[in-house]
Every structure is written in structure tokens, then in C-alpha cells.
Design a protein around this motif. Structure first.
Motif, PDB file in Angstrom:
ATOM      1  N   GLU A   8      44.785  46.055  44.208  1.00 44.80           N
ATOM      2  CA  GLU A   8      45.210  46.223  42.815  1.00 44.80           C
ATOM      3  C   GLU A   8      44.051  46.495  41.859  1.00 44.80           C
ATOM      4  O   GLU A   8      44.182  47.289  40.940  1.00 44.80           O
ATOM      5  N   GLN A   9      42.920  45.841  42.075  1.00 42.42           N
ATOM      6  CA  GLN A   9      41.779  46.066  41.195  1.00 42.42           C
ATOM      7  C   GLN A   9      41.235  47.482  41.372  1.00 42.42           C
ATOM      8  O   GLN A   9      40.959  48.188  40.386  1.00 42.42           O
ATOM      9  N   GLN A  53      43.676  49.952  39.846  1.00 42.63           N
ATOM     10  CA  GLN A  53      43.591  49.999  38.384  1.00 42.63           C
ATOM     11  C   GLN A  53      42.377  50.806  37.928  1.00 42.63           C
ATOM     12  O   GLN A  53      42.472  51.613  37.003  1.00 42.63           O
TER      13      GLN A  53
END
Length: 135
Positions: A93-94, A97
Motif C-alpha cells: 500500500e505504501q 500510494q
């Protein structure tokens, strides 16, 4: 207003000038990232893209075929957005993003370069150009 347009062109191309120099001075590091994105012949791709954006930037700053220069940046930015910042393929997810931010930035800059192309393709050609538009 011509001076304002010239200043805008200089400010707009700053990231591309520095990026192009980075492509040519940090080729190995950038090639590793390109290889991780499965770009064929990553070293050559980094070098060619560095020359491409440096040439486009210099043409745009000098006002030599600024319409062509703007289109060159559009091509670079769209290719970079979709090939290098393909956030939709990531699971982390990081990382996803961060790549989505870079993707969106590249699309936004491509939109600005496309708008510059339109300005130069119109009848008025602002910005203290050495040579007018090509198209």
C-alpha cells in the motif's frame, strides 16, 4: 506578458533539465529502476530519455519550436506515467500510494505541456521565442 511566459517556461522546464542531467549522470542507478519495471534495454532507455527531455527543455526555454518541445514532453510524461509508475500492479500500500502520486504528477505535467502546445499552436506566439512554432 512575453517575459512572464518566458519565466513560466524556465520554471516549467527546471525539473526536466535536472531530470535529464540525472538520467545522464546517474544512469546506472536509474537503469536499475527501469529494469525493475521491465523496460527493455534499461540503460539505453535511460540515456535516450535523458537526451530527449534535455533537448525538449532547451528547445522550450529558448523558444525554438516550442510547440514541438511541448509535445516531446507530453510523450515523455505519458510514457513515464504508464510504464514507470504503474501503481495498479503493486500490492504494498505504501509503494502503491507513492507510485500513484508520481503517476498523477506526470499526468498533470503532461496536461500542462499539452496546454503549452495549444498556446503555441494558436495564432499568437508569446514568450520571446528565438524561432516560432514548427506546427
Amino acid at each position: 506578458m512575453d517575459v512572464v511566459v518566458l519565466i513560466g517556461r524556465i520554471l516549467f522546464t527546471t525539473a526536466f533539465l535536472l531530470g535529464g542531467l540525472g538520467h545522464l549522470t546517474a544512469t546506472q542507478a536509474m537503469s536499475g529502476f527501469a529494469a525493475s519495471k521491465k523496460i527493455p534495454r534499461p540503460t539505453l532507455a535511460v540515456q535516450v530519455s535523458g537526451v530527449w527531455i534535455l533537448l525538449a527543455s532547451v528547445l522550450l526555454v529558448l523558444g525554438v519550436w516550442p510547440d514541438l518541445a511541448a509535445l516531446m514532453l507530453v510523450v515523455f510524461l505519458l510514457a513515464t506515467a504508464f510504464l514507470m509508475h504503474n501503481f495498479w500492479t503493486l500490492r504494498d500500500e505504501q509503494a502503491k500510494q507513492m507510485e500513484q502520486i508520481q503517476f498523477t504528477k506526470d499526468l498533470s505535467l503532461a496536461g500542462a505541456a499539452l496546454a503549452l502546445f495549444a498556446v503555441y499552436a494558436m495564432d499568437s506566439h508569446p514568450g520571446l521565442n528565438l524561432v516560432g512554432p514548427l506546427f
